[in-house]
Design an enzyme around this catalytic site. Structure first.
Site, PDB file in Angstrom:
ATOM      1  N   ASP A  98     -53.124 135.635 -22.412  1.00 11.54           N
ATOM      2  CA  ASP A  98     -54.349 135.996 -23.111  1.00 11.54           C
ATOM      3  C   ASP A  98     -55.368 136.449 -22.058  1.00 11.54           C
ATOM      4  OD1 ASP A  98     -56.341 136.083 -25.171  1.00 11.54           O
ATOM      5  OD2 ASP A  98     -57.026 134.110 -24.517  1.00 11.54           O
ATOM      6  N   ASP A 100     -59.388 136.833 -22.707  1.00  6.63           N
ATOM      7  CA  ASP A 100     -60.701 136.191 -22.791  1.00  6.63           C
ATOM      8  C   ASP A 100     -60.606 134.685 -22.635  1.00  6.63           C
ATOM      9  OD1 ASP A 100     -62.647 138.469 -23.759  1.00  6.63           O
ATOM     10  OD2 ASP A 100     -60.787 138.711 -24.893  1.00  6.63           O
TER      11      ASP A 100
END
Length: 310
Positions: A98, A100
């Site tokens: 991922d 963020d």
């Protein structure tokens, strides 16, 4: 010490600069593990492996979270992360991450919202979506709509002035790539950010949502279908099949509810500074160490790292 080969390993990783893993502490942790073997320091100060063989009552392949809890009890509250897994399965050939609040320290949509004076409102929606309290896709559409009319040029300014790379990420990527692993940044965020972050960190590829623009400004809409929980899972499955890998050869990391399916499908799914539901469900969690912990988890010694500035 056991006379039969150990089959599992507990890797202890502390934050860089800490001095917590004394010989006495390592010996105490070893006593909490069944049929513990010899310990091996993966770094002189912050990382150590302790091999063990599960007891009959633990089953041949015990829940790594249960074994990690045993270790945490022995650690008595010390800020040390614990990754438990099978010895034979630890080296990975595919890494998915991922972006963020994982590979970077910010939520990009919240930073975009700051330019229209709506950061607090958008951040509240983001937090609820990442905790799994509301569905990701409609929450993303709602937040993107609030950005209508924003000049696309602010993206470069945000990246230059506000985005910070998570410590250890550059070295993690460089080391895994140097050892033949394939890497993919897969985000529920936006390609306006992932294209640049992935290039900076050294990912082979990146996948994210595309914001629709009109005359250099955000239209307030996002290209469908939205890349969310199921798309992240599908990306992992697609790349694993394409590369001809077994399930145990995949490691994934993330922090939010939309990462849960991807983390569950990976051979090693790691929750990074994660929301409670994600931390509870993942195979392992990183609350203290930096991203090089994923290298220690694979058995790399710090001398084997391909160092790269973050």
């Amino acid at each position: 010490m056991t006379d039969t080969p150990e089959t599992h390993v507990a890797t202890l990783v502390a934050a860089p600069g800490s001095d917590l893993l004394s010989d006495a502490l390592i010996a105490r942790v070893a006593q909490a593990l069944p049929a513990a073997g010899a310990s091996r320091r993966l770094d002189p100060a912050i990382a150590v492996d302790i091999t063990f063989r599960p007891a009959i009552e633990d089953a041949a392949d015990p829940d790594p979270r249960v074994m990690a809890k045993r270790v945490h009890v022995a650690l008595d509250g010390l800020p040390v992360d614990v990754i438990v897994q099978r010895l034979a399965d630890r080296r990975k050939r595919l890494f998915l991450a991922d972006m963020d609040s994982t590979m970077i320290g910010q939520e990009c949509i919240d930073e975009l919202a700051d330019f229209v004076g709506l950061k607090d409102k958008v951040a509240t929606i983001t937090e609820r979506a990442m905790r799994g309290e509301i569905a990701f896709e409609p929450a993303l559409r709602e937040r993107v709509a609030l950005l209508a009319g924003l000049d696309v040029g602010v993206v470069d300014r945000i990246i230059a002035e506000r985005i910070t790379l998570t410590p250890g990420g550059g070295t993690l990527l460089a080391t895994m790539r140097a050892n033949g692993a394939y890497t993919c940044l897969v985000s529920g965020g936006f390609t306006l950010f992932t294209d640049k972050i992935a290039e900076t960190l050294g990912f082979h590829e990146n996948r994210a949502n595309r914001l629709i623009t009109e005359a250099g400004r955000l239209s307030g809409t996002v290209e469908e279908p939205i890349l969310g929980r199921e798309a992240k899972l599908a990306t992992l499955q697609e790349l694993r099949e394409k590369l001809g890998l077994a399930a145990h050869e995949v490691v994934a990391i993330g922090d939010g509810a939309n990462d849960l399916a991807m983390l569950g499908e990976a051979g090693l799914g790691v929750a990074f500074r994660a929301k409670p539901a994600v931390a509870a469900a993942a195979h392992a969690r990183l609350d203290h160490a930096d991203l090089t912990a994923l290298l220690f988890a694979q058995g790399y010694h710090s001398d084997e790292f391909t160092r790269r500035a973050d």
